[in-house]
Every structure is written in structure tokens, then in C-alpha cells.
Design a protein around this motif. Structure first.
Motif, PDB file in Angstrom:
ATOM      1  N   TRP A 121       0.852  -1.202   0.000  1.00 23.47           N
ATOM      2  CA  TRP A 121       0.000   0.000   0.000  1.00 23.47           C
ATOM      3  C   TRP A 121       0.880   1.242   0.000  1.00 23.47           C
ATOM      4  O   TRP A 121       1.950   1.268   0.607  1.00 23.47           O
ATOM      5  CB  TRP A 121      -0.901   0.012   1.237  1.00 23.47           C
ATOM      6  CG  TRP A 121      -1.774   1.244   1.352  1.00 23.47           C
ATOM      7  CD1 TRP A 121      -3.054   1.389   0.930  1.00 23.47           C
ATOM      8  CD2 TRP A 121      -1.409   2.492   1.950  1.00 23.47           C
ATOM      9  NE1 TRP A 121      -3.519   2.658   1.200  1.00 23.47           N
ATOM     10  CE2 TRP A 121      -2.511   3.362   1.831  1.00 23.47           C
ATOM     11  CE3 TRP A 121      -0.249   2.976   2.561  1.00 23.47           C
ATOM     12  CZ2 TRP A 121      -2.500   4.666   2.299  1.00 23.47           C
ATOM     13  CZ3 TRP A 121      -0.229   4.293   3.030  1.00 23.47           C
ATOM     14  CH2 TRP A 121      -1.356   5.121   2.894  1.00 23.47           C
ATOM     15  N   GLN A 122       0.404   2.318  -0.677  1.00 23.56           N
ATOM     16  CA  GLN A 122       1.003   3.647  -0.556  1.00 23.56           C
ATOM     17  C   GLN A 122      -0.062   4.689  -0.844  1.00 23.56           C
ATOM     18  O   GLN A 122      -0.943   4.481  -1.687  1.00 23.56           O
ATOM     19  CB  GLN A 122       2.183   3.856  -1.513  1.00 23.56           C
ATOM     20  CG  GLN A 122       2.905   5.197  -1.266  1.00 23.56           C
ATOM     21  CD  GLN A 122       4.095   5.424  -2.168  1.00 23.56           C
ATOM     22  OE1 GLN A 122       4.476   4.570  -2.963  1.00 23.56           O
ATOM     23  NE2 GLN A 122       4.707   6.602  -2.058  1.00 23.56           N
ATOM     24  N   GLY A 123       0.036   5.825  -0.154  1.00 25.18           N
ATOM     25  CA  GLY A 123      -0.934   6.894  -0.402  1.00 25.18           C
ATOM     26  C   GLY A 123      -1.006   7.890   0.725  1.00 25.18           C
ATOM     27  O   GLY A 123      -0.035   8.112   1.453  1.00 25.18           O
ATOM     28  N   ASP A 124      -2.191   8.491   0.892  1.00 26.87           N
ATOM     29  CA  ASP A 124      -2.496   9.414   1.990  1.00 26.87           C
ATOM     30  C   ASP A 124      -2.485   8.608   3.286  1.00 26.87           C
ATOM     31  O   ASP A 124      -3.192   7.611   3.414  1.00 26.87           O
ATOM     32  CB  ASP A 124      -3.875  10.030   1.728  1.00 26.87           C
ATOM     33  CG  ASP A 124      -4.286  11.041   2.787  1.00 26.87           C
ATOM     34  OD1 ASP A 124      -3.755  10.978   3.917  1.00 26.87           O
ATOM     35  OD2 ASP A 124      -5.154  11.866   2.491  1.00 26.87           O
ATOM     36  N   ASN A 125      -1.684   9.039   4.267  1.00 21.59           N
ATOM     37  CA  ASN A 125      -1.491   8.210   5.463  1.00 21.59           C
ATOM     38  C   ASN A 125      -2.740   8.071   6.325  1.00 21.59           C
ATOM     39  O   ASN A 125      -2.742   7.304   7.289  1.00 21.59           O
ATOM     40  CB  ASN A 125      -0.315   8.712   6.303  1.00 21.59           C
ATOM     41  CG  ASN A 125      -0.511  10.140   6.788  1.00 21.59           C
ATOM     42  OD1 ASN A 125      -1.615  10.679   6.780  1.00 21.59           O
ATOM     43  ND2 ASN A 125       0.588  10.751   7.210  1.00 21.59           N
ATOM     44  N   THR A 126      -3.804   8.795   5.974  1.00 21.33           N
ATOM     45  CA  THR A 126      -5.070   8.601   6.685  1.00 21.33           C
ATOM     46  C   THR A 126      -5.988   7.654   5.921  1.00 21.33           C
ATOM     47  O   THR A 126      -7.122   7.419   6.339  1.00 21.33           O
ATOM     48  CB  THR A 126      -5.782   9.946   6.908  1.00 21.33           C
ATOM     49  OG1 THR A 126      -6.058  10.542   5.628  1.00 21.33           O
ATOM     50  CG2 THR A 126      -4.913  10.888   7.729  1.00 21.33           C
ATOM     51  N   GLY A 127      -5.496   7.135   4.800  1.00 22.30           N
ATOM     52  CA  GLY A 127      -6.317   6.257   3.973  1.00 22.30           C
ATOM     53  C   GLY A 127      -6.509   4.893   4.591  1.00 22.30           C
ATOM     54  O   GLY A 127      -5.604   4.336   5.220  1.00 22.30           O
ATOM     55  N   ASN A 128      -7.700   4.334   4.399  1.00 21.60           N
ATOM     56  CA  ASN A 128      -8.012   3.017   4.948  1.00 21.60           C
ATOM     57  C   ASN A 128      -7.938   1.921   3.892  1.00 21.60           C
ATOM     58  O   ASN A 128      -8.369   0.804   4.126  1.00 21.60           O
ATOM     59  CB  ASN A 128      -9.395   3.023   5.594  1.00 21.60           C
ATOM     60  CG  ASN A 128     -10.492   3.294   4.563  1.00 21.60           C
ATOM     61  OD1 ASN A 128     -10.223   3.388   3.364  1.00 21.60           O
ATOM     62  ND2 ASN A 128     -11.728   3.433   5.042  1.00 21.60           N
ATOM     63  N   GLY A 142      -2.767   2.915   5.250  1.00 21.17           N
ATOM     64  CA  GLY A 142      -2.274   3.980   6.119  1.00 21.17           C
ATOM     65  C   GLY A 142      -2.797   3.863   7.533  1.00 21.17           C
ATOM     66  O   GLY A 142      -2.053   4.041   8.504  1.00 21.17           O
ATOM     67  N   THR A 143      -4.083   3.566   7.674  1.00 22.40           N
ATOM     68  CA  THR A 143      -4.652   3.379   9.004  1.00 22.40           C
ATOM     69  C   THR A 143      -4.398   1.955   9.475  1.00 22.40           C
ATOM     70  O   THR A 143      -4.076   1.060   8.696  1.00 22.40           O
ATOM     71  CB  THR A 143      -6.165   3.644   8.980  1.00 22.40           C
ATOM     72  OG1 THR A 143      -6.777   2.737   8.050  1.00 22.40           O
ATOM     73  CG2 THR A 143      -6.452   5.078   8.553  1.00 22.40           C
ATOM     74  N   ASN A 144      -4.551   1.741  10.757  1.00 23.52           N
ATOM     75  CA  ASN A 144      -4.329   0.414  11.332  1.00 23.52           C
ATOM     76  C   ASN A 144      -5.571  -0.448  11.145  1.00 23.52           C
ATOM     77  O   ASN A 144      -6.349  -0.688  12.074  1.00 23.52           O
ATOM     78  CB  ASN A 144      -3.950   0.526  12.806  1.00 23.52           C
ATOM     79  CG  ASN A 144      -2.570   1.121  12.992  1.00 23.52           C
ATOM     80  OD1 ASN A 144      -1.673   0.865  12.188  1.00 23.52           O
ATOM     81  ND2 ASN A 144      -2.396   1.912  14.047  1.00 23.52           N
ATOM     82  N   SER A 145      -5.731  -0.920   9.933  1.00 29.30           N
ATOM     83  CA  SER A 145      -6.896  -1.736   9.600  1.00 29.30           C
ATOM     84  C   SER A 145      -6.548  -2.618   8.413  1.00 29.30           C
ATOM     85  O   SER A 145      -5.536  -2.429   7.751  1.00 29.30           O
ATOM     86  CB  SER A 145      -8.098  -0.845   9.264  1.00 29.30           C
ATOM     87  OG  SER A 145      -7.792  -0.021   8.138  1.00 29.30           O
ATOM     88  N   ARG A 146      -7.407  -3.614   8.156  1.00 29.13           N
ATOM     89  CA  ARG A 146      -7.272  -4.461   6.972  1.00 29.13           C
ATOM     90  C   ARG A 146      -5.863  -5.034   6.845  1.00 29.13           C
ATOM     91  O   ARG A 146      -5.236  -4.977   5.792  1.00 29.13           O
ATOM     92  CB  ARG A 146      -7.687  -3.695   5.726  1.00 29.13           C
ATOM     93  CG  ARG A 146      -9.158  -3.276   5.805  1.00 29.13           C
ATOM     94  CD  ARG A 146      -9.609  -2.422   4.675  1.00 29.13           C
ATOM     95  NE  ARG A 146     -11.056  -2.185   4.788  1.00 29.13           N
ATOM     96  CZ  ARG A 146     -11.660  -1.027   4.615  1.00 29.13           C
ATOM     97  NH1 ARG A 146     -10.947   0.038   4.294  1.00 29.13           N
ATOM     98  NH2 ARG A 146     -12.960  -0.918   4.718  1.00 29.13           N
ATOM     99  N   PHE A 147      -5.377  -5.580   7.953  1.00 24.06           N
ATOM    100  CA  PHE A 147      -4.035  -6.155   7.988  1.00 24.06           C
ATOM    101  C   PHE A 147      -3.991  -7.441   7.160  1.00 24.06           C
ATOM    102  O   PHE A 147      -4.920  -8.248   7.166  1.00 24.06           O
ATOM    103  CB  PHE A 147      -3.608  -6.459   9.426  1.00 24.06           C
ATOM    104  CG  PHE A 147      -3.291  -5.228  10.238  1.00 24.06           C
ATOM    105  CD1 PHE A 147      -1.993  -4.735  10.282  1.00 24.06           C
ATOM    106  CD2 PHE A 147      -4.284  -4.573  10.962  1.00 24.06           C
ATOM    107  CE1 PHE A 147      -1.681  -3.614  11.032  1.00 24.06           C
ATOM    108  CE2 PHE A 147      -3.985  -3.446  11.710  1.00 24.06           C
ATOM    109  CZ  PHE A 147      -2.687  -2.959  11.741  1.00 24.06           C
ATOM    110  N   TYR A 148      -2.872  -7.635   6.499  1.00 27.27           N
ATOM    111  CA  TYR A 148      -2.672  -8.841   5.684  1.00 27.27           C
ATOM    112  C   TYR A 148      -2.369 -10.027   6.581  1.00 27.27           C
ATOM    113  O   TYR A 148      -1.623  -9.910   7.561  1.00 27.27           O
ATOM    114  CB  TYR A 148      -1.524  -8.617   4.701  1.00 27.27           C
ATOM    115  CG  TYR A 148      -1.081  -9.850   3.964  1.00 27.27           C
ATOM    116  CD1 TYR A 148      -1.952 -10.511   3.095  1.00 27.27           C
ATOM    117  CD2 TYR A 148       0.206 -10.363   4.123  1.00 27.27           C
ATOM    118  CE1 TYR A 148      -1.548 -11.653   2.412  1.00 27.27           C
ATOM    119  CE2 TYR A 148       0.627 -11.502   3.446  1.00 27.27           C
ATOM    120  CZ  TYR A 148      -0.259 -12.151   2.592  1.00 27.27           C
ATOM    121  OH  TYR A 148       0.136 -13.274   1.923  1.00 27.27           O
ATOM    122  N   ASP A 149      -2.901 -11.192   6.217  1.00 24.17           N
ATOM    123  CA  ASP A 149      -2.679 -12.429   6.953  1.00 24.17           C
ATOM    124  C   ASP A 149      -2.005 -13.415   6.002  1.00 24.17           C
ATOM    125  O   ASP A 149      -2.644 -13.961   5.103  1.00 24.17           O
ATOM    126  CB  ASP A 149      -4.020 -12.997   7.444  1.00 24.17           C
ATOM    127  CG  ASP A 149      -3.836 -14.214   8.351  1.00 24.17           C
ATOM    128  OD1 ASP A 149      -2.671 -14.546   8.657  1.00 24.17           O
ATOM    129  OD2 ASP A 149      -4.848 -14.828   8.731  1.00 24.17           O
TER     130      ASP A 149
END
Length: 749
Positions: free
Chosen positions: A177-184, A287-294
Motif C-alpha cells: 500500500w502507498q498513499g495518503d497516510n489517513t487512507g483506509n 495507512g490506518t491500522n486496519s485491513r491487515f494482511y494475513d
């Protein structure tokens, strides 16, 4: 492979071999870390490589090798060299990865970027896991991620690639991922980009592999880039590759899975803007702490170019099954040299051929020359490269090895620094500033290496300068390396406004260098500067023993290194690998005739021309010089003008024998004790007799009279005379053989 040759392709070598164990484990590797590994091309040119993994106990090596041209039409040969006990430093090079690479992360026990950009990453919770090549990283799907410093926010074309093994494919988990650091991870309204499993298209969807770049990801809005393919496997490793093109005009994205194009999408510039991107690339979450890869990740790469389908498929084939991508030959002793051998023999019968019984001539000096004008003749300008003395059997040999040469700065007057703003030049300082001093004063650094034992015209295979840093510095620096374009570089002159360095002519050849971050008292190397050194040593006035100055300048910031005056043991060193002779490889063999006996004559040409290909490792072994030591010809004149003193010359010839006298002109079959004789021939030292098959000369061979026991085959008795140098023609006498009548048939009574 496809239909197009691939340039600067990094090939994966994953090999386990007993020979690659270190010596303590029964192999031939000298260094326990594998530092004595060197890859070379077909012509023994050094290839940049990057060692990812080496185990001395098993002999397993995982390395990446930069191939200048990977041919689609014929096999590409590279050589794995090892066993040099003098190597103690890591020979891996960021130059393995061309300038188009923004980031390369092996994720094998570290998070370093292997490229020139040093965009190192930081781990946040991921753990080592057995992966596609050695180790990779495992992400728990809860809070693990890796933060890199790679940035694709301005590239017009770029690519992303990664090996992954998903533990879950449900909506939604972000690999890259890369982008706006507030992006989900889904825009709305954040500008961002991601590669993920699971996708949102009007609704959350599981079991997909997807790439997105834009400002909102809902599968309906036109203009963003969205490429999706079904994906459910949670048991195997897979290769994902994303190509993005024409971001400034008509953005296009392509998604490849295991080397095969899945889908592509076209967007608009307005909907794929990256103006608000303020985060570098992240592995494992948005960017946000969500949707972590497993799942697992290995070999994450980004480039600032898009790749061809041929490149992507070749990369997959190579990395998916290295052992079927190439073949490995048996271990052989290293041969970095052309090899030439031959024999000088005493040619008793002067036929130009070394026959059985003819012996070698010892103690003569054979000269090995560079045929400068490539005309096959020893003449003015040809250079003697080496000499050898024939051994007891008359043998001689030569090779043209790669020479390894290292020269350190010898005194404090030979490392200098000039302030380019005012020309002030300093010697005998405590450090050299490579780049800028204080951010505003550009520096030109000169390093003079004296008494270089490199001959004029040598082929430079590899060259670099070794420095030891004085200070820990990390700010980006861009440097350019040249050399002084003179035959013999003069000593540096210190003083105010002397402009001593900047006034010196520079080579047309330059090498750019983006140094890594420097840590105090660590060793660092420039990139290969063989092109720069070659330009100097090719000068007509260059000679072994001359001095050469390397000149380095650049901007942005600096790196500081030791001088001789600070610590002679840490002063800069120049390392050069070179061939003694030019790679054109036109050679000559010649005999130093002063080392031959007083009376001799050639029975073969007196010079031998050898023409090799442009690669090292060629051999030429059947090089024979024949000489006749007995001067039976009365002089050493070439009577017939064929450049040889041989039996075709009139004064070397001998008359044929006269008529053969036989004890019986007609004989019975199986007759024994028949005699044949001739009159002596003037100048003859012996005679050579021949008889038909089945007959045997029982006495007199070599004299004027022989005795023969016959068999059952009639024919001619022949003889020729020999004068110790040449044979005459044969004289023959036909012998008629009478055979007994057949045995009568039985008498009937």
C-alpha cells in the motif's frame, strides 16, 4: 523466455552443491560467509551480484546476478567462481539492481533495501517464515506490518511485484500500500494505491486478488484503476506483478498472477492523482491500522519503469523453478586465461612433422608477442608479452591471466581536496569531503595512485576505489567519478586559489555514484570505474609505472573518508583487475634465435600466428617449431624462396640410388636368402629399403646391400638414399615370382 532479449535482468541462482561448502565442511569455499563468490560472464567480465543467503555447512547459495543481456535465442553462459582465500569482504553490490529499481527487499532476516537508493524498511511485528527463497516474513493479520521508504508518488511508469502465500482471502487484506497516510485502503476520498486480497465492488467481495489506484474504490466510478482476478489458494506461494503506465496521460494498470496477465484497466489522470500521497510504501496494511494482511511475503520489489510481458514471465519462471531455468556444469578449475602451448623438436627427416622417435629441443627461448597490427608477422611495434624456455622435452607454454592489482595512496601529498568556489587546494588533511562542505562549498577530491604496474593497452575488467569513513553520515549524496586525462599524473599542489584539481583535464568516461549511508570506521567501495581507468591506460603515452589520479565531485551533501595523513592504513586504495594483453587477442610465437645452436635450419615456419576470439579461456596447443641441426646443405640459403630451408632447396637434395642388382631376377615363392645391392651414393649416410608385404629384410637395412626372405607375394624391391637431412626419390626393381604347380588330383585305379 519470450521473443525479446532482456537487458540488465537479475537472475536468481538457487543452488546447493558440495563444492560450495566451505573448506571446514569439505567444500572449496574459503569464506564462511560466501564472500569469495564472484560471478563472471562468458568473457570473464565481472557481473554484479547480490547474495541473499549462503550456508557453509550445506553449500546452499541464493544469489541474484545482473545479466547485461539475457538472450531469448541462445543460452547465456555465466560462471560461478569461488575459492579465493584473500577475499574477506562482502562482494555483494547494489549495482546488481539497475537504476530503475526503487526498492528491493529480500526480507531474509533483515529489511534492507538492496538497491542504490537505500530505502530501508522497518519491521513492526512480522516474523521470519520459510518462504519462496530462504526466509520471508509472516504477517499475523492483526497488527503486523513493515514500513519502507520506497516512494512511487511521482513515477509516470512503475511496477510492483511480490511473492505471497495468503493464509486468508476474505475481504480485505492489504499486501502492499502507498498513499495518503489517513487512507483506509479504499480511497473515499483518500488518494491511495494497494495490492490486496479481497476487494470492494459495490459490496465487499472475498476470494480475489486486486490492484487499486485512485481516490475511491467502489467498482462503479469511472477513472480509477481497478484490476481484479479470482483468487482462493491458501496453500502455495504465488507471484503477483503489477504494471502501471502513462500516469501523466492515460493511466493503465495490468495485473499478472504467476507470470500470466489477468486483466488490465484504463483510468483518467484526474481520478488517479497522487498529489496527497504523504506516506511511503507499507507492506501488510494501509495507512490506518486496519485491513491487515494475513500470510507470508517474500521478495518485494518496486521499479520506476513498467516491464514487458516477456520480462514478467521470465521473472516468474526463473524464481518459481530456478533449477529448471538453468543448467549447472561440473566444477572445473578456474581458467581466466587464454592458454598457448607447443613444442620445439629436432626434425631429423626435415618433413616439418614431429615423427615418432624425433626428440624435443631443450633450452631455447620462445617469445610470446602481442600482434599489434594483426598481420600475422613479427614486425616493428609488436610487443613481447612473455617468454618461456623449452623444457627437456622441448615443450613451452603461455597464458594471459587476469591480473589483480591493488595500490594504496603512498603519502599525504597524494590525496587532495579543492574548494570549487575559490580554488583553494589542500593536501595533508585529516579527511576528504566527497561532495559538499557545510552544504554550500562544493568540493573536488583528487586521489593520486603512484607507480601503477598496469601496462599500456591492458584490458581493464574491473576497478574501484576503497575508502574508510571517518564519520557517520546518511544524507543523500550524488557523486561523479572521473580521472585526470593525462599520461602521467603530476603531484598535487596545495595553495590559495591554485585551482590545481579543477584545472586538470578529465576523462570523457565518468561513473556516477550514489553512496550508501556511511558509518564511522567502516569500509566502502565505489561502483565499477573500469571504463574510467581504461580511458587512461589506453592513452598512447601511458606506461606501467605511471601515476593516475581519480577525481570525485558532486552535490547535495557529503561523505567523509580517511586520508593518508590521518591514518596510512586507512588511506584510499585503487583495486584493478586486468588482462595483460588486449582483448583483441592476436598473438605471435617466435624463437629467440640467439638461443639456438650455431648451425640449424627451420623445417617449419619460424613464426606462428594465433588468433583467439574476444573471450578468455581459449586454447591453442598444437604449435610446433621444427629445426634441423646438421648443416648437410652446406649453407643456410633458401634456394627456392619458400621461406624454408628444406629438402626442396637444390643444395639439400641427394641423388637417388642407381640400378639395383639382384641375386635372382626371378624367384620361387617363399625363397629365402635372396640378395639385393646398389652402388654407394655420394653424400649418403644411409639407405632406406622396402620390400613387398610378406617379405622380410633379414640383414643390411640402412646399407648398400640387403638379404630378403620372401613370402608368397611378388612385387618390387625399392631403396632411397639419405644424407642426414633429406631423402632422395626411390629406385625400384620388379621381382618376378614363380609359383609351384598345383598338386595333382588323386589317381583312380
Amino acid at each position: 523466455m519470450g521473443s525479446t532479449d532482456l537487458l540488465d535482468f537479475p537472475v536468481l541462482i538457487d543452488i546447493t552443491n558440495v563444492a560450495l561448502r566451505n573448506t571446514a565442511n569439505g567444500g572449496n569455499m574459503q569464506n564462511a560467509n560466501g564472500y569469495d563468490i564472484m560471478f563472471t560472464g562468458e568473457c570473464d567480465e565481472v557481473l554484479h551480484h547480490d547474495i541473499e543467503y549462503y550456508t557453509e555447512a550445506s553449500g546452499r547459495l541464493v544469489a541474484w546476478v545482473r545479466i547485461p543481456v539475457l538472450s531469448t535465442s541462445q543460452p547465456t553462459e555465466i560462471k560461478l567462481n569461488y575459492g579465493n582465500a584473500s577475499v574477506s569482504e562482502n562482494s555483494s553490490s547494489s549495482a546488481t539492481w539497475s537504476s530503475s529499481y526503487e526498492g528491493v527487499y529480500h526480507l531474509h532476516d533483515d529489511f534492507e533495501d538492496e538497491t542504490h537508493g537505500n530505502n530501508d524498511a522497518t519491521n513492526n511485528g512480522s516474523s521470519d517464515v520459510a518462504a519462496q527463497f530462504g526466509d520471508g516474513q509472516d504477517f499475523d493479520g492483526t497488527n503486523d506490518y513493515v514500513q519502507s521508504t520506497s516512494d512511487l508518488s511521482t513515477a509516470n511508469d512503475f511496477s510492483l511485484s511480490v511473492w505471497f502465500k495468503a493464509d486468508a482471502t476474505n475481504y480485505s487484506r492489504h499486501l502492499l500500500w502507498q498513499g495518503d497516510n489517513t487512507g483506509n485502503g479504499w480511497g473515499n476520498p483518500h488518494e491511495e494505491m494497494h495490492l490486496s486480497v479481497g476487494v470492494y465492488q459495490n459490496s465487499a467481495q472475498n476470494d480475489t486478488l486486486a490492484f487499486f489506484l485512485g481516490d475511491i474504490h467502489n467498482g462503479v466510478d469511472q477513472g480509477v484503476l481497478t484490476v481484479v482476478t479470482p483468487f482462493t489458494d491458501v496453500t502455495s506461494w504465488h507471484h503477483a506483478y503489477v504494471n502501471v503506465k502513462n500516469m501523466g496521460v492515460t493511466p493503465v494498470a495490468e495485473l499478472y498472477l504467476d507470470g500470466i496477465l489477468q486483466h488490465r484497466d484504463t483510468g483518467t489522470v484526474a481520478r488517479t492523482a497522487r498529489t496527497n500521497w504523504n506516506s511511503d510504501m507499507i507492506f501488510g496494511k494501509p495507512g490506518t491500522n486496519s485491513r491487515f494482511y494475513d500470510g507470508g511475503l517474500d521478495e518485494v520489489r518496486s521499479t520506476t519503469v513498467s516491464r514487458s510481458p516477456d520480462w514478467i514471465l521470465t521473472e516468474y519462471n526463473n524464481q518459481n523453478s530456478p533449477s529448471t531455468f538453468y543448467t549447472v556444469t561440473a566444477e572445473t578449475p578456474v581458467s581466466n586465461a587464454d592458454y598457448i602451448s607447443g613444442n620445439l623438436f629436432e626434425d631429423e627427416d626435415a618433413d616439418g612433422v614431429k615423427d615418432v622417435g624425433e626428440v624435443g629441443h631443450t633450452g631455447a627461448t620462445i617469445q610470446f608477442l602481442d600482434d599489434v597490427n594483426k598481420n600475422g608477422v613479427v614486425d616493428l611495434g609488436d610487443t613481447i608479452l612473455n617468454t618461456d624456455i623449452t623444457d627437456a622435452s622441448g615443450n613451452f607454454s603461455f597464458d594471459v591471466p587476469i591480473h589483480f592489482y591493488n595500490q594504496q595512496v603512498k603519502d599525504g601529498n597524494n590525496d587532495s581536496e579543492e574548494n570549487l568556489n575559490n580554488g583553494d587546494t589542500q593536501v595533508n588533511g585529516l579527511d576528504l569531503d566527497l561532495g559538499y562542505e557545510s552544504g554550500t562549498e562544493p568540493r573536488l577530491v583528487g586521489i593520486r595512485f603512484q607507480d601503477l604496474k598496469i601496462p599500456q593497452g591492458a584490458t581493464i575488467v574491473k576497478a574501484y576505489v576503497k575508502f574508510v569513513s571517518t564519520t557517520t553520515l546518511a544524507t543523500s549524496v550524488e557523486l561523479t567519478i572521473a580521472a585526470e586525462d593525462v599520461n602521467n599524473s603530476a603531484v598535487f599542489v596545495a595553495g590559495s586559489a591554485t585551482f590545481d584539481l579543477s584545472s586538470r583535464a578529465k576523462t570523457a568516461e565518468r561513473t556516477n555514484w550514489t553512496p550508501p549511508s556511511f558509518t564511522a570506521d567502516q569500509t566502502y567501495y565505489t561502483p565499477d570505474i573500469s571504463n574510467v581507468i581504461q580511458e587512461v591506460t589506453d592513452r598512447g603515452g601511458w606506461a606501467a609505472g605511471n601515476s593516475l589520479s581519480v577525481l570525485i565531485e558532486g552535490g547535495l551533501d557529503k561523505r567523509q573518508v580517511y586520508t593518508y595523513n590521518n591514518d596510512p592504513n586507512k588511506a584510499p586504495s585503487l583495486y584493478v583487475e586486468y588482462y595483460e594483453a588486449p582483448m583483441s587477442e592476436f598473438y605471435l610465437l617466435d624463437i629467440d634465435e640467439s638461443t639456438l645452436p650455431a648451425t640449424y635450419a627451420y623445417t617449419t615456419p619460424s613464426e606462428i600466428a594465433i588468433n583467439f576470439t574476444s573471450c578468455a579461456g581459449d586454447t591453442s596447443t598444437n604449435n610446433f617449431f621444427g629445426i634441423q641441426l646438421t648443416d648437410v646443405c652446406g649453407n643456410a640459403l633458401d634456394d627456392d624462396g619458400d621461406l624454408l630451408i628444406d629438402c626442396a632447396d637444390s643444395d639439400c637434395q641427394i641423388a637417388a640410388p642407381g640400378t639395383i642388382t639382384a641375386s635372382n631376377d626371378t624367384i620361387c615363392s617363399s625363397s629365402i636368402g635372396e640378395t639385393y645391392s646398389i652402388a654407394a651414393v655420394s653424400g649418403a649416410t644411409s639407405y632406406d629399403w622396402t620390400v613387398p608385404v610378406g617379405a622380410a629384410i633379414t640383414a643390411g637395412q640402412g646399407t648398400t646391400s640387403i638379404t630378403v626372405d620372401w613370402g608368397s607375394t611378388q612385387g618390387s624391391v625399392c631403396v632411397r638414399s639419405y644424407n642426414g637431412f633429406c631423402y632422395s626419390s626411390f629406385t625400384c626393381k620388379p621381382i618376378l615370382m614363380i609359383f609351384p604347380p598345383a598338386t595333382p588330383a588323386l589317381i583312380n585305379h
